[in-house]
Design a protein around this motif. Structure first.
Motif, PDB file in Angstrom:
ATOM      1  N   ARG A   1      30.491 122.357  -3.026  1.00 13.62           N
ATOM      2  CA  ARG A   1      29.026 122.516  -2.967  1.00 13.62           C
ATOM      3  C   ARG A   1      28.478 121.904  -1.675  1.00 13.62           C
ATOM      4  O   ARG A   1      27.594 122.467  -1.035  1.00 13.62           O
TER       5      ARG A   1
ATOM      6  N   THR B   1      34.795 120.691  -7.133  1.00 16.29           N
ATOM      7  CA  THR B   1      33.487 121.350  -7.294  1.00 16.29           C
ATOM      8  C   THR B   1      32.445 120.815  -6.309  1.00 16.29           C
ATOM      9  O   THR B   1      31.829 121.574  -5.566  1.00 16.29           O
TER      10      THR B   1
ATOM     11  N   ASP C   1      22.966 121.996 -11.681  1.00 15.38           N
ATOM     12  CA  ASP C   1      23.070 121.754 -13.128  1.00 15.38           C
ATOM     13  C   ASP C   1      21.708 121.760 -13.808  1.00 15.38           C
ATOM     14  O   ASP C   1      20.689 121.472 -13.191  1.00 15.38           O
TER      15      ASP C   1
ATOM     16  N   ASN D   1      25.270 117.530  -8.269  1.00 12.66           N
ATOM     17  CA  ASN D   1      25.584 117.688  -9.702  1.00 12.66           C
ATOM     18  C   ASN D   1      24.460 117.055 -10.523  1.00 12.66           C
ATOM     19  O   ASN D   1      23.458 116.563  -9.961  1.00 12.66           O
TER      20      ASN D   1
ATOM     21  N   ASP E   1      36.255 124.359 -14.692  1.00  9.96           N
ATOM     22  CA  ASP E   1      35.275 123.676 -13.847  1.00  9.96           C
ATOM     23  C   ASP E   1      35.856 123.276 -12.495  1.00  9.96           C
ATOM     24  O   ASP E   1      35.507 123.843 -11.480  1.00  9.96           O
TER      25      ASP E   1
ATOM     26  N   ASP F   1      28.507 113.892 -20.714  1.00 10.63           N
ATOM     27  CA  ASP F   1      27.769 114.679 -19.721  1.00 10.63           C
ATOM     28  C   ASP F   1      27.351 116.007 -20.384  1.00 10.63           C
ATOM     29  O   ASP F   1      28.213 116.730 -20.889  1.00 10.63           O
TER      30      ASP F   1
HETATM   31  O1  T6T Z   1      28.362 119.705 -12.063  1.00  6.60           O
HETATM   32  C1  T6T Z   1      29.130 119.481 -13.218  1.00  6.60           C
HETATM   33  C2  T6T Z   1      30.564 119.849 -12.916  1.00  6.60           C
HETATM   34  O2  T6T Z   1      30.614 121.166 -12.438  1.00  6.60           O
HETATM   35  C3  T6T Z   1      31.141 118.902 -11.854  1.00  6.60           C
HETATM   36  O3  T6T Z   1      32.490 119.174 -11.663  1.00  6.60           O
HETATM   37  C4  T6T Z   1      30.928 117.461 -12.253  1.00  6.60           C
HETATM   38  O4  T6T Z   1      29.578 117.209 -12.566  1.00  6.60           O
HETATM   39  C5  T6T Z   1      29.037 118.018 -13.615  1.00  6.60           C
HETATM   40  O5  T6T Z   1      29.746 117.788 -14.781  1.00  6.60           O
HETATM   41  C6  T6T Z   1      27.579 117.646 -13.869  1.00  6.60           C
HETATM   42  O6  T6T Z   1      27.428 116.302 -14.152  1.00  6.60           O
END
Ligand code: T6T
Length: 325
Positions: free
Chosen positions: A176, A172, A253, A227, A116, A39
């Motif tokens: 959101r 995360t 992102d 994401n 994260d 990713d």
């Molecule tokens: O948006 C990011 C990360 O912050 C989330 O926890 C998982 O998806 C991502 O890695 C983006 O693919």
């Protein structure tokens, strides 16, 4: 050969009896466990982490599951615990199921840092889970709120919004969704949330689900992709339906594809996180903790955003926020 090998091993520094000198020369090993390999968000985080590790002279090993899945991530935590790395820096795939394996690591003296995503409720000072040294990552309720408010503005304050999300249980993306819902609620019914779908971090699945939603709600006004893969898949469905510009998209992102979609008018807003800063701060914190400099370490470090639209996409700020792949 056997004798020579035995003789040599007896003279390696690690087995000599110089005592104290071995701790003075010990090279620390830090493990970074990402949410999913490949990713661009985590690739960028890894680059920030590696640069800081090189600066500090520590060894960084990086691993992660091939899918964003707790059951695939737990064995990686267990294996690195068995290897007795000094620190585990982790983007946990699930806020509940990673608690026990990380607690086991911590019980064995391995320091744990969240990047994260968080575990538990993310409040490592007053919440039920206190052992991680820090949570370094975006304020995701705020991020979802920024996305929601921008979408609402873009669609003229009325209409319908659809949310493409990953999997419930990821701190995360849960936050959101919450932040976006709060922005919708604040419109007192002017905006209707028509649905939330979960794509398991698959852009292809996000495209299918969004296509089905476009069939069902032909006058859909806006989409929030929570994401990278959710937003990419949603944008693809809008392109396939030839509805670009007609349906507004807020894209969490900032990979190159999102920027291309912003330039061509498919996407209206790109919310860039700062994954390289997350990686470098986590490595610095690990190093500080290993050296007993706990006063440098904050329990929570929000890393901030660069919000990119057509008006600022060419600024140095926006350009340097684009993720590396
Ligand atoms: O948006 C990011 C990360 O912050 C989330 O926890 C998982 O998806 C991502 O890695 C983006 O693919």
């Amino acid at each position: 050969f056997m004798l020579a090998a035995c003789g040599n091993s007896g003279t390696t520094p690690g087995t000599s009896q110089t005592g104290g000198s071995s701790s003075a020369t010990k090279k620390y090993t830090l493990a970074l466990i990402v949410g999913v390999k490949g990713d661009p968000f985590y690739v960028t985080m890894q680059k920030g982490a590696q640069a800081q590790a090189d600066k500090l002279g520590v060894t960084l090993v990086v691993d992660g599951p091939t899918q964003f899945k707790d059951t695939l991530q737990v064995p990686i935590v267990d294996a690195l615990t068995a290897k007795k790395v000094d620190v585990i820096i982790i983007a946990a795939c699930d806020k509940q199921s990673l608690i026990a394996p990380l607690q086991r690591a911590n019980d064995q003296g391995i320091k744990v840092i969240s990047v994260d995503t968080f575990i538990g409720d993310g409040d490592y000072t007053n919440g039920p889970i206190k052992f991680p040294l820090s949570y370094i990552g975006s304020d995701n309720v705020q991020g979802g709120n920024i996305a929601g408010q921008a979408l609402i503005k873009a669609i003229g304050g009325k209409g319908s919004i659809y949310i493409q999300n990953v999997t419930p249980g990821i701190s995360t993306t849960d936050q959101r969704e919450q932040g976006c819902k709060e922005a919708i609620t604040a419109t007192n019914g002017a905006i209707k949330l028509v649905g939330v779908d979960y794509n398991n971090d698959s852009a292809a699945k996000a495209t299918q689900q969004t296509a089905a939603m476009l069939q069902r709600i032909s006058n859909l006004s806006g989409i929030f992709g929570t994401n990278l893969f959710s937003a990419e898949g949603a944008a693809q469905a809008v392109k396939n339906a030839n509805k670009q510009g007609q349906i507004k998209i807020a894209n969490f992102d900032a990979p190159e594809q999102a920027i291309a979609d912003l330039r061509s008018g498919v996407v209206d807003l790109v919310i860039a996180q700062k994954p390289a800063d997350m990686g470098s701060t986590a490595v610095q914190y690990a190093f500080d903790a290993l050296n007993g400099n706990m006063s440098n370490i904050k329990k929570r470090v929000p890393t901030g955003y660069v919000v990119i639209d057509k008006t600022n996409v060419d600024t140095p700020d926006a350009q340097s926020a684009i993720y590396k792949s």
